[in-house]
Design an enzyme around this catalytic site. Sequence first.
Site, PDB file in Angstrom:
ATOM      1  N   HIS A 190      -1.071 -51.519  26.132  1.00  0.00           N
ATOM      2  CA  HIS A 190      -0.116 -50.982  25.168  1.00  0.00           C
ATOM      3  C   HIS A 190      -0.741 -50.790  23.797  1.00  0.00           C
ATOM      4  O   HIS A 190      -0.380 -49.857  23.077  1.00  0.00           O
ATOM      5  CB  HIS A 190       1.144 -51.834  25.136  1.00  0.00           C
ATOM      6  CG  HIS A 190       1.899 -51.640  26.399  1.00  0.00           C
ATOM      7  ND1 HIS A 190       2.660 -50.515  26.610  1.00  0.00           N
ATOM      8  CD2 HIS A 190       1.907 -52.328  27.540  1.00  0.00           C
ATOM      9  CE1 HIS A 190       3.129 -50.548  27.830  1.00  0.00           C
ATOM     10  NE2 HIS A 190       2.695 -51.646  28.420  1.00  0.00           N
ATOM     11  N   GLU A 432       3.588 -43.270  40.846  1.00  0.00           N
ATOM     12  CA  GLU A 432       2.586 -44.202  40.309  1.00  0.00           C
ATOM     13  C   GLU A 432       2.215 -45.276  41.321  1.00  0.00           C
ATOM     14  O   GLU A 432       1.434 -46.171  41.034  1.00  0.00           O
ATOM     15  CB  GLU A 432       3.093 -44.834  39.010  1.00  0.00           C
ATOM     16  CG  GLU A 432       4.466 -45.459  39.115  1.00  0.00           C
ATOM     17  CD  GLU A 432       5.031 -45.911  37.764  1.00  0.00           C
ATOM     18  OE1 GLU A 432       4.248 -46.138  36.832  1.00  0.00           O
ATOM     19  OE2 GLU A 432       6.261 -46.048  37.666  1.00  0.00           O
ATOM     20  N   ASP A 456      -0.676 -46.535  36.237  1.00  0.00           N
ATOM     21  CA  ASP A 456      -0.369 -47.445  37.335  1.00  0.00           C
ATOM     22  C   ASP A 456      -0.939 -46.939  38.656  1.00  0.00           C
ATOM     23  O   ASP A 456      -1.420 -47.724  39.471  1.00  0.00           O
ATOM     24  CB  ASP A 456       1.145 -47.652  37.461  1.00  0.00           C
ATOM     25  CG  ASP A 456       1.634 -48.735  36.496  1.00  0.00           C
ATOM     26  OD1 ASP A 456       0.806 -49.583  36.101  1.00  0.00           O
ATOM     27  OD2 ASP A 456       2.819 -48.732  36.135  1.00  0.00           O
ATOM     28  N   CYS A 503       2.177 -37.914  33.128  1.00  0.00           N
ATOM     29  CA  CYS A 503       2.431 -38.587  31.852  1.00  0.00           C
ATOM     30  C   CYS A 503       1.532 -39.804  31.652  1.00  0.00           C
ATOM     31  O   CYS A 503       1.669 -40.533  30.682  1.00  0.00           O
ATOM     32  CB  CYS A 503       3.903 -38.998  31.749  1.00  0.00           C
ATOM     33  SG  CYS A 503       4.391 -40.155  33.035  1.00  0.00           S
TER      34      CYS A 503
HETATM   35  C1  LIG Z   1       2.806 -43.588  32.079  1.00  0.00           C
HETATM   36  C2  LIG Z   1       2.710 -44.657  32.838  1.00  0.00           C
HETATM   37  O1  LIG Z   1       3.522 -45.744  32.664  1.00  0.00           O
HETATM   38  P1  LIG Z   1       3.282 -46.972  31.628  1.00  0.00           P
HETATM   39  O2  LIG Z   1       4.410 -46.925  30.661  1.00  0.00           O
HETATM   40  O3  LIG Z   1       3.327 -48.186  32.508  1.00  0.00           O
HETATM   41  O4  LIG Z   1       1.950 -46.748  30.991  1.00  0.00           O
HETATM   42  C3  LIG Z   1       1.709 -44.745  33.910  1.00  0.00           C
HETATM   43  O5  LIG Z   1       1.728 -45.723  34.667  1.00  0.00           O
HETATM   44  O6  LIG Z   1       0.871 -43.821  33.995  1.00  0.00           O
END
Ligand SMILES: C=C(OP(=O)(O)O)C(=O)O
Length: 571
Positions: A190, A432, A456, A503
Amino acid sequence: MKGIGVSPGIAVGRAFVIKKSAPATNGIVLQSKEEIAAETERFNTAVLNALAEIEAIKNSSQLMLNDDEIGILETQVELINDPQIREDVLAKIETEYNTANDAMIAVTAGIVALFESMDDEYMRARSADFQDIGNRILKYINRNGETNNRSSFAPDTIIIADDLTPSDTITLDLNLVTGFATQAGSKTSHAAIIAKSKGLPAVVACGDELMNINHNDFIILDGLSGFVYVNPDEATIRKYSAKSASFRQQADLYRNVKHLPAITADGTQIKLLANISSADDMDMVFDNSGEGVGLFRTEMLFMDRDTFPDEEEQFEFYKKAVISAAGYPVTIRTIDIGGDKHLPYFNLPAELNPFLGYRAIRISLDQEALFLLQLKAILRAAAFGEVSIMFPMISNIKEIRDAKAILEKAKKELIAAGTAFDANIKVGIMVEIPSAAITADILAKEVDFFSIGTNDLCQYTLAVDRMNEKINHLYDPFNPGVLRLIHNVIEQGRLHNIHVGMCGEMASDSLATLLLLGMGLQEFSMSAASIPTIKNSIINTNIARAKQICADVMKMESSESITAYLKETTL
Ligand SMILES: C=C(OP(=O)(O)O)C(=O)O
C-alpha cells in the site's frame, strides 16, 4: 541504502522519522502546575475516549460480536477502570513530572512485565490485554501528538517509516511531503500504491538499516533506482541535481502528451482510467487527464475509525466521488478487507494464511447485513452518475451468483423504502485468483465486465506473498504463467462480448503496455500520476506492432527472455 524504487522521481529534503512499532517516550519533564494540570486532563480525556470506543464496538449491532469477544471487551473496561492504574499514572504526572504519554508507557510496561513473569499461564496471557489497553489509551493521548499532526511537516519533508498503511494517508498530510522511504513493503504494497497515487517519489523495502536515520538528516531519494542517500557528499548532491533536472524534463514531455487523446498511431482508442480511494483523489485524476475511475477502493472509508460506517455515511462518501467524476464512469469495488487490511473494530480472526483466508467477498457473503448496507449505499450513489459495481476475490461462479442475489435484495429494499437508485447498474468482478482467470469463459456469462487485478493474480499464481520483501525477486508479472492467464481473460472477454480492463499495477508498467495492447486490452486503470507515461507509449505505437510483440512474447519460455525482449523492442 538500496531498496525498491516504486514511484519515480527524485526527492531531496529532511527526514521525518516515524517509528510505529513501539510507543515512544518523549522524555519531557513538566515545568509548571499548568502543564501538570494539562497532562492530567489529557490522560483523563484519553481514558474516557478509550472507554467510549470500547462501548461503541461492544454495542455495534452491525458487528454481531459473539460472547467471547464481548467478554474480552468487558475485561478491558474493567481493567481501564481499575483505580490502581489511574493512581499510578497520575502519580507519575504529579510527582515525577512525566507527560501523560511517558507515564502511560511506563505504567503499562511495568504491569505487562509483572504479568509476563507470573507462573500461571492465564495470568501471563493477561499481559496482552494490558498492552492493548495501554496502546488504546496512548492512541488517544497522542491524537494531537506530533506524528498525527497534519500540519507538523516542514516543506520538503521526506518520511522515513517502518511501513505506511492505508490509514496513514488519513493521519499524515502527504501534501506537505516530497517523498518517502519505508523499511518494509514491496512494489504492490500500500505504501507503493499511495506514493504513486500522490505522485511522490518513493522507495520501499530498504531493510532495518533505514530506521537508523535520524530526524532532520539530509536525504536524497531516487524513486526509480531505489537508492536512498543519507547526508550525502557534494558530488552525490551534484549528480542528483542533474538527474532531478532530467526527470523534470521528462515530466514536461509527459505534461505535453497529457492532453492528447489516448489513441494509437493507427487509430485505436484506449481508455485510461485511474484508481482512487476517495473523492479527494479526483483532482489528481483530472490533472492527469484520466477519463474516469476503473477502481474505487472503498476500504479507506472503513479505516481509522471506531465503528462501521452506516448506509448514509457510505452513500455520502460514494456520492461525493461520483459527483466529482462529473459524468465519467466510476467502478466501485465492494470492501476488500482482510489479508493485510484490518479494521480495528472488526475482530478478524488471527489466521495462518490471511491472504488465503477470510477476506474481501468471503467476508461480504458471510456478513450479509454489512454487505447489504454497502450495496444499498452504492446503488443509491449510482443515481448520480455512471457507476458500476465490482466484487473482489471471486474464485467461482457461485460467489458471483450469491453476491448478485444479495444485490437484488438490496434493490428490493430500496424499492420498498421508495429510495432512488440505479436499477441497471453494471456488475463486474476482479479477476485476481487463478481459478477465475482460467474459467473466464464460464464467469463471463454472469457479469458485464472483468477487471484484471494483477497484484493479487501474480501473488496467487506464483505463490509469492506480495508483501514479503525477502521474495520480492520472485514476484514477477512477466512470468509466462501469469501472462497466459491475463491473455485468456482478455480473449474470453472478447469472445463473450464483455469489456475487460486491468486495474493492477501492471497497467502502469510501460514495459507491459504494448504487450497488453497486443493481447487486446483496451482499458487500463492505474495511479493517476502514471497515466501520462502510459499514454506516451500508446500514442507512439500501433496495434499491428503490438500484436506482433504479443505473438513473439507468448512463444517465449522465461520471464528473463520476455523482459529482455520487451526492453529492447518497446522502451
Ligand atoms: C488492484 C488490485 O487490488 P489491491 O487493492 O489488492 O491492490 C490487484 O490485486 O491487482
